[in-house]
Design a protein around this motif. Structure first.
Motif, short mmCIF file in Angstrom:
data_model
loop_
_atom_site.label_atom_id
_atom_site.label_comp_id
_atom_site.label_asym_id
_atom_site.label_seq_id
_atom_site.Cartn_x
_atom_site.Cartn_y
_atom_site.Cartn_z
N GLU A 17 -9.39 -0.11 -1.25
CA GLU A 17 -9.82 -1.51 -1.20
C GLU A 17 -10.83 -1.71 -0.08
O GLU A 17 -11.85 -2.38 -0.25
N GLU A 312 -10.43 -15.25 -1.96
CA GLU A 312 -10.18 -13.90 -2.45
C GLU A 312 -8.80 -13.41 -2.00
O GLU A 312 -8.07 -12.77 -2.77
N ARG A 316 -5.68 -12.27 -4.36
CA ARG A 316 -4.96 -11.00 -4.20
C ARG A 316 -3.47 -11.23 -3.98
O ARG A 316 -2.64 -10.46 -4.46
N ALA A 321 -0.01 -8.98 -3.68
CA ALA A 321 -0.25 -8.39 -2.36
C ALA A 321 0.69 -9.02 -1.34
O ALA A 321 0.76 -10.25 -1.25
N VAL A 326 -1.97 -7.26 2.94
CA VAL A 326 -3.23 -7.98 3.20
C VAL A 326 -3.70 -7.66 4.62
O VAL A 326 -4.87 -7.34 4.86
N SER A 329 -4.91 -4.03 4.74
CA SER A 329 -6.18 -3.82 4.03
C SER A 329 -7.36 -4.35 4.83
O SER A 329 -8.39 -3.68 4.94
N LEU B 101 -13.04 -11.75 -8.71
CA LEU B 101 -13.44 -11.32 -7.37
C LEU B 101 -14.94 -11.08 -7.36
O LEU B 101 -15.45 -10.33 -8.20
N ALA B 112 -8.00 -4.63 -10.22
CA ALA B 112 -7.53 -5.15 -8.92
C ALA B 112 -6.00 -5.32 -8.83
O ALA B 112 -5.39 -4.87 -7.86
N TYR B 116 -1.98 -2.93 -6.50
CA TYR B 116 -0.70 -3.27 -5.86
C TYR B 116 0.47 -2.69 -6.63
O TYR B 116 1.62 -2.97 -6.31
#
Lengths: 411, 235
Positions: A17, A312, A316, A321, A326, A329, B101, B112, B116
């Motif tokens: 990422e 964003e 996520r 996430a 987070v 990343s 995104l 994306a 995860y």
């Protein structure tokens, strides 16, 4: 094992990422990292340059003897000449050094009354009469051929090693080893065989040559007695002063009628030279200031960018996430970016410091051997850049981790 | 386990404190049960709390009072990390503004959520994302950037992204709000068929009664209360 696999996947995904993010924002990242690259390049160059200069200086200084070097002189009380090296002194030194179990020993006799002659060209030479241990004890590096061995004493043509000055001044470059030249002592010429050449240690219009004591004794001592003789031992630094004192006393006991002086004689006997370290510290200090400024600009850009990326982050988070992910990343983005910048900085530094002509120009000298780029400076440069990335990444990562998902999605 | 509802809201309220220290009640006494395969539409005018309800259903927000049972478990007892994992594994979101995104291709957007995931889903993310995009008819636009796609195509990317981890519940917040009527209808039909195929429950929040009409169960959110559409008296 399952948890470990999950952790590994998470780490790989976070790195991926971070890399994607950097790829997408190439220009922003590039501009914000110029300061870090310059700072890491300066820091690494300062440390590596100082390290290499220190190594070169050490190598030069060790040509006079590697620490700890104990030098012993024996003076005949019945004469008013310099230090002696007759058979009784040599035997006393040999016996005493064997008693103290010294591994590296050599006699050093000097003669300044000889000339090397080849094809009608003559050059004054300083003859050093030494034993095979002399080379490792004085960091003598052969540029061609080989160093003296005990068996060379039996050679019917005297074996010698000469320095590059002799080769250059007599126009013998490119000559295939071994070759012969004449060594003239007070009008008497003896043809000697050059078996090896070493880097230049003499200055100006003279040269140095080395031969074994037995060779000198057989061919030259009658016409050109040695001007001075000393004996050297290479021993561990710790306890070397006490060893020199006891050695002198023991050898003195073996040599009635002589005065024996044994003491440590090397460049470290008064302590290490700290001047280069201080220079490196000053340059590193300046580099650290540049690094701090670079980090501040990086932090500034990261914070502004993070504010624009709140949505964003929210998206996520809706994908699953976690807060930790987070945080990690976003921090990794900074770490990966500064690691790349740091790597670039280190490469620039390697290119600068490993450039022989540039280094010769800066150090105003000609190097015989280019020292390698110090690995510790490269590792430190990389370590510092990763640390800067982690530090500057913490704040934006905290901002990202504290984002409320509901608000972020609505932005 | 199969008979157990996926989501169950019991007397859920949600209120927020305003800057003048007064309390704004957004949701009042909401009861709702969502089971596998359900298609529920919740209609209501702007500001009636539709998005707040969707956030609670999606474990993005917590009720002020009442209980939310997620697969039989009190959601209030889920840690933030457990809630995040549940969102990633079992919930898919489709937003009004697509929320793709920026700077990433359609394929990267769909990949994306798989970042995860763990294990096979993570390592096979490219293949899974490609298949998801092919299912929504965008197999030929894998490398297109969002700004080069039409609104309908962007929403289809968002649908592929919501479905790529095979969620149990898909939550769609005004999925046709940014689209024209015919594109909106096509998108809704796609969303409906995709969830029917996967067996996921679909909860659509909309102010468009035509969109709501596609659902098998319809509710109206009015003054923070949820009414079956048949009970609602249109003013």
């Amino acid at each position: 094992m399952n948890a470990l696999a999950r952790l590994a996947t998470g780490f790989a995904a976070a790195l991926l990422e971070a890399w994607q993010e950097l790829r997408i924002h190439k220009l922003r990242v590039l501009l914000s990292l110029i300061g870090v690259t310059v700072a890491v390049a300066s820091l690494t160059t300062a440390l590596a340059g100082a390290g290499m200069a220190r190594q070169m200086m050490t190598e030069t200084l060790e040509r006079d003897g590697r620490p700890a070097m104990i030098t012993t002189y024996a003076f005949d009380a019945r004469s008013d000449g310099g230090p002696q090296g007759d058979d009784s002194v040599a035997q006393a030194f040999e016996k005493t050094s064997a008693r103290f179990k010294i591994d590296y020993t050599t006699m050093i006799g000097r003669s300044y009354d000889q000339q090397v002659v080849s094809q009608g060209v003559a050059l004054d030479a300083e003859t050093l009469v030494v034993e095979p241990d002399y080379a490792p004890m004085h960091r003598l590096v052969m540029t061609e051929g080989r160093w003296l061995e005990s068996e060379d004493a039996q050679n019917l043509s005297p074996a010698v090693v000469v320095d590059q000055n002799i080769i250059r001044e007599l126009g013998l470059e490119g000559q295939q080893l071994p070759f012969t030249v004449d060594l003239v002592s007070n009008g008497n010429a003896v043809s000697v065989t050059v078996i090896g050449t070493s880097s230049s240690r003499s200055f100006g219009m003279s040269g140095q040559l080395w031969m074994l004591p037995a060779t000198y004794e057989h061919w030259f001592s009658e016409r050109a007695p040695l001007n001075e003789v000393s004996y050297k031992m290479w021993v561990p630094i710790e306890g070397s002063e006490e060893l020199a004192m006891h050695f002198g006393q023991q050898m003195q006991a073996e040599l009635p009628g002589y005065t024996v002086d044994s003491h440590r004689e090397d460049y470290l006997m008064w302590g290490a030279d700290e001047s280069l370290k201080q220079l490196a510290l000053v340059v590193s200090g300046i580099a650290v200031i540049i690094l701090l400024l670079g980090s501040l600009s990086l932090l500034n850009v990261s914070m502004v960018t993070m504010k624009q990326r709140i949505r964003e982050v929210g998206i996520r988070r809706s994908f699953g996430a976690t807060t930790g992910r987070v945080f990690f990343s976003v921090m990794m983005e900074s770490v990966v970016a500064t690691a790349v910048a740091g790597g670039l900085g280190v490469l620039i530094s390697v290119a600068l410091v490993s450039n022989e002509s540039l280094l010769n120009m800066v150090l105003a000298t000609e190097l015989d051997q280019m020292p390698p780029f110090p690995l510790d400076a490269a590792l430190l440069g990389m370590g510092v850049s990763v640390a800067v990335g982690a530090l500057t990444g913490v704040l934006p990562a905290l901002v990202a981790a504290r984002v409320k998902i509901v608000d972020a999605i609505r932005v | 386990m199969s008979g157990e509802p996926l989501l169950k809201l019991e007397d859920v309220t949600r209120s927020v404190r305003l800057p003048d220290d007064s309390e704004l009640h957004i949701l009042n006494g909401i009861d709702l049960t969502v089971s596998e395969g359900d298609h529920i539409a919740i209609v209501g005018r702007s500001g009636t709390g539709k998005s707040t309800l969707l956030n609670i259903l999606g474990l993005l927000d917590r009720p002020t009072s009442g209980s939310l049972l997620w697969r039989g478990k009190d959601a209030a007892r889920l840690s933030a990390k457990q809630a995040a994992h549940a969102r990633g594994r079992d919930l898919g979101f489709v937003f009004q503004q697509f929320n793709l995104l920026p700077g990433r291709t359609a394929l990267e957007n769909v990949m994306a959520p798989l970042m995860y995931a763990s294990g096979r889903d993570f390592w096979n993310r490219r293949k899974l994302a490609t298949e998801a995009l092919e299912r929504v008819g965008l197999g030929g636009r894998l490398d297109s950037m969002p700004q080069t796609l039409s609104g309908g195509e962007q929403q289809r990317v968002a649908i592929a992204r919501a479905l790529v981890r095979r969620p149990r519940v898909v939550l769609a917040d005004e999925p046709t709000g940014a689209l024209d009527v015919s594109t909106g209808r096509a998108v809704m039909e796609l969303l409906d068929s995709a969830t029917v195929d996967s067996g996921a429950a679909l909860i659509t929040i909309t102010h468009d009664s035509n969109v709501a009409a596609l659902a098998r169960e319809q509710f109206r959110l009015d003054s923070g209360r949820l009414h079956p559409l048949s009970e609602v008296v249109v003013p």
